[in-house]
Design a protein around this motif. Structure first.
Motif, PDB file in Angstrom:
ATOM      1  N   LEU A 171     -13.544   1.954  -8.857  1.00 27.61           N
ATOM      2  CA  LEU A 171     -12.828   2.953  -8.382  1.00 27.61           C
ATOM      3  C   LEU A 171     -11.372   2.884  -9.179  1.00 27.61           C
ATOM      4  O   LEU A 171     -11.246   2.179  -9.792  1.00 27.61           O
ATOM      5  CB  LEU A 171     -12.682   2.938  -6.789  1.00 27.61           C
ATOM      6  CG  LEU A 171     -11.712   1.859  -6.175  1.00 27.61           C
ATOM      7  CD1 LEU A 171     -11.276   1.790  -4.542  1.00 27.61           C
ATOM      8  CD2 LEU A 171     -12.657   0.437  -6.670  1.00 27.61           C
ATOM      9  N   ALA A 172     -10.737   4.120  -8.844  1.00 28.81           N
ATOM     10  CA  ALA A 172      -9.378   4.234  -9.429  1.00 28.81           C
ATOM     11  C   ALA A 172      -8.083   3.361  -8.943  1.00 28.81           C
ATOM     12  O   ALA A 172      -7.004   3.323  -9.197  1.00 28.81           O
ATOM     13  CB  ALA A 172      -9.004   5.853  -9.560  1.00 28.81           C
ATOM     14  N   MET A 173      -8.484   2.490  -7.854  1.00 26.59           N
ATOM     15  CA  MET A 173      -7.404   1.894  -7.239  1.00 26.59           C
ATOM     16  C   MET A 173      -7.185   0.533  -8.061  1.00 26.59           C
ATOM     17  O   MET A 173      -8.175  -0.149  -7.674  1.00 26.59           O
ATOM     18  CB  MET A 173      -7.467   1.693  -5.747  1.00 26.59           C
ATOM     19  CG  MET A 173      -6.449   0.647  -4.904  1.00 26.59           C
ATOM     20  SD  MET A 173      -6.472   0.724  -3.431  1.00 26.59           S
ATOM     21  CE  MET A 173      -8.042   0.309  -2.924  1.00 26.59           C
ATOM     22  N   CYS A 200       0.880  -1.229  -0.064  1.00 30.35           N
ATOM     23  CA  CYS A 200      -0.105   0.067  -0.005  1.00 30.35           C
ATOM     24  C   CYS A 200       1.003   1.269   0.007  1.00 30.35           C
ATOM     25  O   CYS A 200       0.594   2.453  -0.479  1.00 30.35           O
ATOM     26  CB  CYS A 200      -0.900   0.162   1.058  1.00 30.35           C
ATOM     27  SG  CYS A 200      -1.526  -1.491   1.636  1.00 30.35           S
ATOM     28  N   ARG A 223     -14.214   5.638   6.957  1.00 33.42           N
ATOM     29  CA  ARG A 223     -15.228   4.920   5.961  1.00 33.42           C
ATOM     30  C   ARG A 223     -15.932   4.095   6.766  1.00 33.42           C
ATOM     31  O   ARG A 223     -15.489   3.232   7.556  1.00 33.42           O
ATOM     32  CB  ARG A 223     -14.243   4.423   5.124  1.00 33.42           C
ATOM     33  CG  ARG A 223     -13.451   5.153   4.083  1.00 33.42           C
ATOM     34  CD  ARG A 223     -14.395   5.593   3.145  1.00 33.42           C
ATOM     35  NE  ARG A 223     -13.614   6.267   2.132  1.00 33.42           N
ATOM     36  CZ  ARG A 223     -13.005   7.378   2.335  1.00 33.42           C
ATOM     37  NH1 ARG A 223     -12.923   8.127   3.606  1.00 33.42           N
ATOM     38  NH2 ARG A 223     -12.086   8.158   1.463  1.00 33.42           N
ATOM     39  N   TYR A 241     -15.571  -2.820   5.850  1.00 36.02           N
ATOM     40  CA  TYR A 241     -15.741  -2.054   4.796  1.00 36.02           C
ATOM     41  C   TYR A 241     -14.254  -2.125   3.801  1.00 36.02           C
ATOM     42  O   TYR A 241     -14.318  -2.622   2.589  1.00 36.02           O
ATOM     43  CB  TYR A 241     -16.113  -0.470   4.718  1.00 36.02           C
ATOM     44  CG  TYR A 241     -15.745  -0.066   3.378  1.00 36.02           C
ATOM     45  CD1 TYR A 241     -16.797  -0.002   2.603  1.00 36.02           C
ATOM     46  CD2 TYR A 241     -15.094   1.072   3.281  1.00 36.02           C
ATOM     47  CE1 TYR A 241     -16.274   0.395   1.138  1.00 36.02           C
ATOM     48  CE2 TYR A 241     -14.708   1.812   2.122  1.00 36.02           C
ATOM     49  CZ  TYR A 241     -15.466   1.530   1.054  1.00 36.02           C
ATOM     50  OH  TYR A 241     -15.212   2.145  -0.156  1.00 36.02           O
ATOM     51  N   PHE A 271     -17.437  -0.675  -3.255  1.00 36.22           N
ATOM     52  CA  PHE A 271     -16.911   0.665  -2.932  1.00 36.22           C
ATOM     53  C   PHE A 271     -18.007   1.527  -2.782  1.00 36.22           C
ATOM     54  O   PHE A 271     -19.329   1.672  -3.354  1.00 36.22           O
ATOM     55  CB  PHE A 271     -16.330   0.893  -4.501  1.00 36.22           C
ATOM     56  CG  PHE A 271     -15.681   2.640  -4.408  1.00 36.22           C
ATOM     57  CD1 PHE A 271     -14.820   2.872  -3.330  1.00 36.22           C
ATOM     58  CD2 PHE A 271     -15.983   3.373  -5.426  1.00 36.22           C
ATOM     59  CE1 PHE A 271     -14.347   4.240  -3.278  1.00 36.22           C
ATOM     60  CE2 PHE A 271     -15.316   4.577  -5.474  1.00 36.22           C
ATOM     61  CZ  PHE A 271     -14.687   5.045  -4.525  1.00 36.22           C
ATOM     62  N   CYS A 303       1.542   3.691  -2.937  1.00 35.01           N
ATOM     63  CA  CYS A 303       0.751   4.749  -3.087  1.00 35.01           C
ATOM     64  C   CYS A 303       0.009   5.759  -1.968  1.00 35.01           C
ATOM     65  O   CYS A 303      -0.299   6.998  -2.190  1.00 35.01           O
ATOM     66  CB  CYS A 303      -0.774   4.337  -3.932  1.00 35.01           C
ATOM     67  SG  CYS A 303       0.108   3.264  -5.400  1.00 35.01           S
ATOM     68  N   HIS A 304      -0.044   5.221  -1.088  1.00 36.16           N
ATOM     69  CA  HIS A 304      -0.792   5.674   0.080  1.00 36.16           C
ATOM     70  C   HIS A 304       0.187   6.004   1.167  1.00 36.16           C
ATOM     71  O   HIS A 304       1.073   5.346   1.575  1.00 36.16           O
ATOM     72  CB  HIS A 304      -1.706   4.833   0.935  1.00 36.16           C
ATOM     73  CG  HIS A 304      -2.864   4.441   0.182  1.00 36.16           C
ATOM     74  ND1 HIS A 304      -3.944   5.223  -0.125  1.00 36.16           N
ATOM     75  CD2 HIS A 304      -3.014   3.217  -0.818  1.00 36.16           C
ATOM     76  CE1 HIS A 304      -5.109   4.607  -0.836  1.00 36.16           C
ATOM     77  NE2 HIS A 304      -4.501   3.441  -1.349  1.00 36.16           N
TER      78      HIS A 304
HETATM   79  C1  HEC Z   1      -1.248   1.621  -7.298  1.00 34.29           C
HETATM   80  C2  HEC Z   1      -1.690   2.472  -6.350  1.00 34.29           C
HETATM   81  C3  HEC Z   1      -2.373   1.986  -4.999  1.00 34.29           C
HETATM   82  C4  HEC Z   1      -1.964   0.998  -4.355  1.00 34.29           C
HETATM   83  C5  HEC Z   1      -0.903   0.125  -4.294  1.00 34.29           C
HETATM   84  C6  HEC Z   1      -2.987   0.711  -3.216  1.00 34.29           C
HETATM   85  N1  HEC Z   1      -4.048   1.847  -3.491  1.00 34.29           N
HETATM   86 FE1  HEC Z   1      -5.544   2.178  -2.225  1.00 34.29          FE
HETATM   87  N2  HEC Z   1      -6.097   3.714  -3.438  1.00 34.29           N
HETATM   88  C7  HEC Z   1      -5.415   4.051  -4.655  1.00 34.29           C
HETATM   89  C8  HEC Z   1      -6.113   4.994  -5.413  1.00 34.29           C
HETATM   90  C9  HEC Z   1      -5.778   5.934  -6.592  1.00 34.29           C
HETATM   91  C10 HEC Z   1      -7.284   5.465  -4.459  1.00 34.29           C
HETATM   92  C11 HEC Z   1      -8.564   6.412  -4.736  1.00 34.29           C
HETATM   93  C12 HEC Z   1      -9.515   5.522  -5.449  1.00 34.29           C
HETATM   94  C13 HEC Z   1     -10.840   6.375  -5.919  1.00 34.29           C
HETATM   95  O1  HEC Z   1     -11.263   7.327  -5.253  1.00 34.29           O
HETATM   96  O2  HEC Z   1     -11.181   6.118  -7.152  1.00 34.29           O
HETATM   97  C14 HEC Z   1      -7.165   4.497  -3.406  1.00 34.29           C
HETATM   98  C15 HEC Z   1      -8.412   4.180  -2.512  1.00 34.29           C
HETATM   99  C16 HEC Z   1      -8.173   3.402  -1.281  1.00 34.29           C
HETATM  100  C17 HEC Z   1      -9.033   3.353  -0.016  1.00 34.29           C
HETATM  101  C18 HEC Z   1     -10.285   4.247  -0.105  1.00 34.29           C
HETATM  102  C19 HEC Z   1     -11.538   3.843  -0.640  1.00 34.29           C
HETATM  103  C20 HEC Z   1     -12.673   4.874  -0.625  1.00 34.29           C
HETATM  104  O3  HEC Z   1     -13.856   4.279   0.076  1.00 34.29           O
HETATM  105  O4  HEC Z   1     -12.565   5.963  -0.842  1.00 34.29           O
HETATM  106  C21 HEC Z   1      -8.617   2.519   0.544  1.00 34.29           C
HETATM  107  C22 HEC Z   1      -9.463   2.255   2.007  1.00 34.29           C
HETATM  108  C23 HEC Z   1      -7.431   2.034   0.148  1.00 34.29           C
HETATM  109  N3  HEC Z   1      -7.196   2.536  -1.054  1.00 34.29           N
HETATM  110  C24 HEC Z   1      -6.663   1.140   0.829  1.00 34.29           C
HETATM  111  C25 HEC Z   1      -5.566   0.273   0.277  1.00 34.29           C
HETATM  112  C26 HEC Z   1      -4.869  -0.619   1.021  1.00 34.29           C
HETATM  113  C27 HEC Z   1      -5.018  -1.144   2.459  1.00 34.29           C
HETATM  114  C28 HEC Z   1      -3.751  -0.791   0.036  1.00 34.29           C
HETATM  115  C29 HEC Z   1      -2.779  -1.868   0.346  1.00 34.29           C
HETATM  116  C30 HEC Z   1      -3.226  -3.282   0.287  1.00 34.29           C
HETATM  117  C31 HEC Z   1      -3.979  -0.093  -0.906  1.00 34.29           C
HETATM  118  N4  HEC Z   1      -5.024   0.894  -0.818  1.00 34.29           N
HETATM  119  C32 HEC Z   1      -3.018  -0.018  -2.194  1.00 34.29           C
HETATM  120  C33 HEC Z   1      -4.196   3.471  -5.378  1.00 34.29           C
HETATM  121  C34 HEC Z   1      -3.811   2.647  -4.396  1.00 34.29           C
END
Ligand code: HEC
Length: 305
Positions: free
Chosen positions: A223-225, A80, A166, A190, A217, A83-84
């Protein structure tokens, strides 16, 4: 008097009826223009309700499992954190006994593996230095614009408080019982569902490029993830040195449970303390209540009433 009230009521009813008739007409016109668009019913998100997980931290006596939090941190770090950010978590807190309980030395070594942006120095320049336990986890991108540019315009939110930020409403009657079971796992359920819920879109649902269908979602069908987890992606440090019989499965399901537990701890590091304090307070209040009741009986026992 009666007639006046009667008249106002009748006028109010009339204007209501007129207003709704006008509304209906407008809708009719709009629907006509849109060419049958009004036939599709409004979809409410999330499409599916979150799955339920039996968390170790649920209920009035729940607590975190340090081994699980260590694995969860590893998943965050290896997956994670690309990106986060988790801006509010300091390395030193990873040694917390109610949390991941890494040793002080392990935390020091871990922090030193990161490069932290510091400064400005005497010349006014920023510089990089190895991390210390007092530093916070460094972000993957220098600013929000850079993270949006790298993620097709979407912003990967900071995960420090996400487990509390959330939730999906559970509605009646669940929320009545939730008061008694101290249900606070809506966020974890969630996020777990989101991480494990990616699938191919059903026939007829179009997903734009750069979007990924996920019925869990909260704000739409996709979503974009991209799906961040896959089986075997993280080799747990815990599985390296112990008896293979105790190995924790390296699956999407397990990764999701572990990382979500870690996120819950990060969002509320003092949860265990709060719950045990709450229990002590309840016991105190019950004993104190009984004492007050018997004192009242004693005081009033000899008084005529
Ligand atoms: C390649 C990049 C990337 C990786 C790796 C990634 N994420 Fe994300 N994540 C995003 C993006 C971009 C968004 C926003 C999505 C959107 O709003 O459409 C997001 C959104 C989220 C959200 C919010 C969803 C919501 O309800 O708004 C959560 C929780 C989350 N990620 C958890 C994780 C976790 C836990 C991991 C690791 C296991 C992870 N992400 C790995 C890119 C990534």
């Amino acid at each position: 008097m009666k007639t006046i009230i009667g008249r106002t009521a009748a006028a109010a009813l009339l204007s209501l009826a007129l207003a709704s008739a006008a509304g209906a007409q407008e809708q009719g016109a709009g629907g006509g223009n849109a060419g049958g668009e009004h036939e599709t019913a409004t979809v409410h998100y999330p499409i599916e309700h979150p799955k339920h997980v039996d968390w170790t931290f649920a209920g009035p006596f729940g607590s975190f499992d340090p081994a699980q939090l260590q694995r969860g941190f590893q998943v965050y770090r290896e997956v994670c954190s690309a990106c986060h950010s988790m801006n509010m978590v300091a390395f030193r807190t990873l040694a917390s006994t109610a949390g991941p309980h890494f040793s002080a030395d392990a935390v020091k070594a871990l922090a030193a593996e990161y490069q932290i942006n510091d400064g400005p120095d005497a010349n006014g320049d920023m510089f990089q230095r190895p991390g210390t336990p007092a530093d916070h986890l460094p972000p993957p991108y220098p600013n929000e614009q850079a993270s949006r540019a790298a993620n097709g315009g979407a912003y990967p939110p900071d995960l420090s408080l996400i487990a509390k930020a959330r939730t999906v409403e559970r509605g009646f009657p669940a929320f009545v019982f939730d008061m008694f079971t101290l249900y606070q796992e809506a966020g974890p359920n969630y996020i777990y569902s989101l991480l494990t819920g990616y699938r191919d879109p059903p026939a007829g649902v179009e997903v734009r490029p750069g979007q990924y269908y996920n019925p869990y979602f909260v704000s739409g069908p996709a979503l974009a993830m991209p799906p961040p987890l896959s089986d075997g992606q993280v080799t747990f440090a815990q599985n390296q040195d112990e008896d293979p019989a105790n190995d924790v499965p390296e699956t999407v399901d397990q990764y999701a449970k572990d990382v979500v537990s870690f996120l819950m701890w990060a969002a509320e590091p003092h949860m265990v303390e709060r719950k045990s304090m709450g229990f002590a307070v309840m016991v105190f209040l019950i004993v104190f209540g009984a004492l007050v009741y018997y004192t009242k009986r004693k005081v009033w026992a000899t008084i005529e009433h």
